[in-house]
Write a protein that holds these residues in place. Structure first.
Motif, PDB file in Angstrom:
ATOM      1  N   ILE A 100       0.892  -1.221  -0.147  1.00  0.00           N
ATOM      2  CA  ILE A 100       0.006  -0.127  -0.112  1.00  0.00           C
ATOM      3  C   ILE A 100       0.802   1.261  -0.041  1.00  0.00           C
ATOM      4  O   ILE A 100       0.413   2.273  -0.636  1.00  0.00           O
ATOM      5  CB  ILE A 100      -0.812   0.009   1.246  1.00  0.00           C
ATOM      6  CG1 ILE A 100      -1.949  -1.247   1.325  1.00  0.00           C
ATOM      7  CG2 ILE A 100      -1.741   1.422   1.337  1.00  0.00           C
ATOM      8  CD1 ILE A 100      -2.821  -1.425   2.641  1.00  0.00           C
ATOM      9  N   VAL A 103       2.673   2.149  -3.352  1.00  0.00           N
ATOM     10  CA  VAL A 103       1.669   2.494  -4.279  1.00  0.00           C
ATOM     11  C   VAL A 103       1.056   3.790  -4.027  1.00  0.00           C
ATOM     12  O   VAL A 103       1.047   4.468  -5.055  1.00  0.00           O
ATOM     13  CB  VAL A 103       0.492   1.445  -4.279  1.00  0.00           C
ATOM     14  CG1 VAL A 103      -0.769   2.153  -5.002  1.00  0.00           C
ATOM     15  CG2 VAL A 103       0.854   0.092  -4.955  1.00  0.00           C
ATOM     16  N   SER A 113       2.694   7.269 -12.784  1.00  0.00           N
ATOM     17  CA  SER A 113       1.886   6.373 -13.697  1.00  0.00           C
ATOM     18  C   SER A 113       1.837   6.600 -14.973  1.00  0.00           C
ATOM     19  O   SER A 113       1.779   7.783 -15.496  1.00  0.00           O
ATOM     20  CB  SER A 113       0.510   6.408 -12.991  1.00  0.00           C
ATOM     21  OG  SER A 113      -0.217   5.273 -13.739  1.00  0.00           O
ATOM     22  N   TYR A 117      -4.797   5.893 -13.740  1.00  0.00           N
ATOM     23  CA  TYR A 117      -5.022   4.853 -12.770  1.00  0.00           C
ATOM     24  C   TYR A 117      -6.474   5.078 -12.594  1.00  0.00           C
ATOM     25  O   TYR A 117      -7.161   5.877 -11.785  1.00  0.00           O
ATOM     26  CB  TYR A 117      -4.260   5.220 -11.270  1.00  0.00           C
ATOM     27  CG  TYR A 117      -3.852   3.642 -10.977  1.00  0.00           C
ATOM     28  CD1 TYR A 117      -3.040   2.813 -11.392  1.00  0.00           C
ATOM     29  CD2 TYR A 117      -4.486   3.581  -9.615  1.00  0.00           C
ATOM     30  CE1 TYR A 117      -2.737   2.012 -10.720  1.00  0.00           C
ATOM     31  CE2 TYR A 117      -4.075   2.118  -9.117  1.00  0.00           C
ATOM     32  CZ  TYR A 117      -3.469   1.228  -9.544  1.00  0.00           C
ATOM     33  OH  TYR A 117      -2.919   0.226  -8.892  1.00  0.00           O
ATOM     34  N   ASN A 121      -8.781  -0.405 -12.091  1.00  0.00           N
ATOM     35  CA  ASN A 121      -7.215  -0.383 -11.476  1.00  0.00           C
ATOM     36  C   ASN A 121      -7.205  -0.308  -9.849  1.00  0.00           C
ATOM     37  O   ASN A 121      -6.665  -1.238  -9.204  1.00  0.00           O
ATOM     38  CB  ASN A 121      -6.098   0.808 -11.943  1.00  0.00           C
ATOM     39  CG  ASN A 121      -5.839   0.395 -13.231  1.00  0.00           C
ATOM     40  OD1 ASN A 121      -6.037   1.596 -14.317  1.00  0.00           O
ATOM     41  ND2 ASN A 121      -5.780  -0.701 -13.901  1.00  0.00           N
ATOM     42  N   TYR A 122      -7.962   0.603  -9.464  1.00  0.00           N
ATOM     43  CA  TYR A 122      -8.382   0.650  -7.965  1.00  0.00           C
ATOM     44  C   TYR A 122      -9.191  -0.438  -7.491  1.00  0.00           C
ATOM     45  O   TYR A 122      -8.898  -0.969  -6.353  1.00  0.00           O
ATOM     46  CB  TYR A 122      -9.108   2.129  -7.548  1.00  0.00           C
ATOM     47  CG  TYR A 122      -8.210   3.221  -7.749  1.00  0.00           C
ATOM     48  CD1 TYR A 122      -7.102   3.187  -6.867  1.00  0.00           C
ATOM     49  CD2 TYR A 122      -8.234   4.321  -8.688  1.00  0.00           C
ATOM     50  CE1 TYR A 122      -6.271   4.470  -6.652  1.00  0.00           C
ATOM     51  CE2 TYR A 122      -7.437   5.287  -8.586  1.00  0.00           C
ATOM     52  CZ  TYR A 122      -6.598   5.529  -7.560  1.00  0.00           C
ATOM     53  OH  TYR A 122      -5.936   6.540  -7.591  1.00  0.00           O
ATOM     54  N   MET A 125      -6.589  -3.018  -6.829  1.00  0.00           N
ATOM     55  CA  MET A 125      -5.885  -2.939  -6.053  1.00  0.00           C
ATOM     56  C   MET A 125      -6.531  -3.620  -4.651  1.00  0.00           C
ATOM     57  O   MET A 125      -5.691  -4.092  -3.907  1.00  0.00           O
ATOM     58  CB  MET A 125      -5.463  -1.617  -5.750  1.00  0.00           C
ATOM     59  CG  MET A 125      -4.615  -1.051  -4.751  1.00  0.00           C
ATOM     60  SD  MET A 125      -2.651  -1.902  -5.007  1.00  0.00           S
ATOM     61  CE  MET A 125      -2.176  -1.615  -3.222  1.00  0.00           C
ATOM     62  N   ALA A 128      -6.328  -7.137  -4.569  1.00  0.00           N
ATOM     63  CA  ALA A 128      -5.224  -7.712  -4.406  1.00  0.00           C
ATOM     64  C   ALA A 128      -4.704  -7.802  -2.791  1.00  0.00           C
ATOM     65  O   ALA A 128      -4.404  -8.603  -2.185  1.00  0.00           O
ATOM     66  CB  ALA A 128      -3.956  -6.732  -5.037  1.00  0.00           C
ATOM     67  N   ALA A 250       2.886   1.876  -8.867  1.00  0.00           N
ATOM     68  CA  ALA A 250       1.543   1.692  -8.508  1.00  0.00           C
ATOM     69  C   ALA A 250       0.898   0.327  -9.366  1.00  0.00           C
ATOM     70  O   ALA A 250       0.306  -0.288  -8.933  1.00  0.00           O
ATOM     71  CB  ALA A 250       0.803   2.755  -8.845  1.00  0.00           C
ATOM     72  N   PRO A 254       1.795  -3.937  -6.924  1.00  0.00           N
ATOM     73  CA  PRO A 254       0.790  -5.138  -6.956  1.00  0.00           C
ATOM     74  C   PRO A 254       1.078  -6.213  -7.785  1.00  0.00           C
ATOM     75  O   PRO A 254       0.845  -7.402  -7.071  1.00  0.00           O
ATOM     76  CB  PRO A 254      -0.232  -4.159  -7.032  1.00  0.00           C
ATOM     77  CG  PRO A 254      -0.029  -2.821  -6.808  1.00  0.00           C
ATOM     78  CD  PRO A 254       1.517  -2.910  -7.093  1.00  0.00           C
ATOM     79  N   ALA A 290      -7.539  -9.867  -9.226  1.00  0.00           N
ATOM     80  CA  ALA A 290      -6.755  -8.767  -9.091  1.00  0.00           C
ATOM     81  C   ALA A 290      -5.696  -8.325 -10.126  1.00  0.00           C
ATOM     82  O   ALA A 290      -5.670  -7.175 -10.729  1.00  0.00           O
ATOM     83  CB  ALA A 290      -6.119  -8.877  -7.661  1.00  0.00           C
ATOM     84  N   ILE A 294      -5.712  -4.954 -12.455  1.00  0.00           N
ATOM     85  CA  ILE A 294      -4.754  -4.268 -12.289  1.00  0.00           C
ATOM     86  C   ILE A 294      -3.887  -3.825 -13.784  1.00  0.00           C
ATOM     87  O   ILE A 294      -3.466  -2.641 -14.046  1.00  0.00           O
ATOM     88  CB  ILE A 294      -3.651  -4.490 -11.181  1.00  0.00           C
ATOM     89  CG1 ILE A 294      -4.143  -4.477  -9.938  1.00  0.00           C
ATOM     90  CG2 ILE A 294      -2.252  -3.667 -11.178  1.00  0.00           C
ATOM     91  CD1 ILE A 294      -3.333  -5.337  -8.819  1.00  0.00           C
TER      92      ILE A 294
END
Length: 303
Positions: A100, A103, A113, A117, A121-122, A125, A128, A250, A254, A290, A294
């Protein structure tokens, strides 16, 4: 993508080697010190005896490398005492969940990035993190540690491990994106990092030996050499992966952490006949989803 895959492969190899340490009664701390020395030797040979000019010139990169070396050995020590006083799973969760920090550091501070994002993607995350919890979260237990410390009384150890591990990854991301301007510096950076970690560990070991509290065993040297080769290349290819993806931590961290869990679980099932419970299997399925979320931009671009 090849560098990222190789970093994951070598990271998983390290986990398997540690598994064999317990089988053969290897002193992990002694082997770790030899491992760092091996990393320096392997890195030196693999890079063809690089120029030492950046080392003589010094600079911020050298300070970062020394600090990262201290974090390396410190984080390992925290993993050990957290596993002993709180539990192995708690140590694993704290170590993995620390992704975390790099990222957020990448998104909010470095802002490196290479692509937007997005919500997808979130969501990846978040999944994940859920996958890590499902595969590593310990079952509820009130048993005390071997030294008599109740797990609840040592709650600060996983927190400190979380911060230490995340700080190390963030510093590596920062150095890779800002402090390593040329090939010579990029080559020397991991060598100085490993040399610092090895030196600190060696001083601690010599202090223990001098006090008569520990004896050095030959098998630990061999174990450290075996560990050092994949350890060097795991960091080497991680730095290359960061560079290949524009130092986009980021994305890289992950993917690396979740892929390590997946490959580690599959390998453990074949090599050690380790069985995951229902929660663990759900965790692995979550990890696959995940990974897709991502990296969906890269998947779409590939097709």
């Amino acid at each position: 993508m090849l560098a990222l895959f190789l970093s994951v492969l070598f990271s998983v190899t390290i986990v398997f080697i540690f598994k064999y340490f317990s089988r053969f009664g290897v002193d992990t701390f002694q082997a770790l010190i030899v491992n760092y020395i091996t990393c320096v030797v392997v890195g030196w040979l693999a890079s063809g005896a690089p120029s030492l000019e950046p080392l003589r010139a010094g600079g911020a990169w050298l300070v970062a490398a020394v600090a990262l070396g201290g974090l390396f050995i410190g984080t390992f020590y925290l993993v050990a005492i957290t596993a002993q006083r709180v539990g192995v799973s708690a140590a694993s969760v704290a170590n993995k969940m620390s992704l975390i920090l790099p990222v957020l550091f990448n998104l909010l501070v470095l802002r490196l990035s290479q692509r937007p994002y997005t919500f997808i993607n979130y969501a990846g995350m978040a999944l994940a993190l859920l996958a890590i919890l499902l595969t590593a979260l310990p079952r509820r237990s009130t048993a005390a540690a071997p030294d008599g410390t109740a797990p609840a009384a040592a709650w600060w150890l996983p927190l400190l491990l979380f911060v230490s591990s995340g700080a190390g990854d963030s510093l590596l991301n920062f150095a890779s994106s800002t402090l390593l301007p040329d090939a010579a510096t990029r080559t020397l950076f991991p060598l100085v990092t490993f040399a610092t970690a090895g030196t600190i560990g060696l001083l601690i070991l010599l202090s223990r030996v001098a006090k008569g509290g520990q004896q050095f065993a030959a098998k630990n040297v061999l174990a450290g050499i075996i560990l050092g080769i994949p350890n060097y290349f795991s960091i080497y290819f991680l730095i290359k992966a960061l560079g290949n993806f524009g130092n986009d931590g980021a994305f890289v961290y992950p993917i690396a952490n979740v892929a390590t869990i997946l490959l580690g679980a599959v390998g453990a099932a074949f090599l050690f006949r380790e069985q995951l419970g229902a929660r663990g299997r759900v965790g692995l399925a979550t990890a696959v989803v995940a990974l897709v979320l991502i990296s969906y931009q890269e998947i779409v671009a590939a097709f």
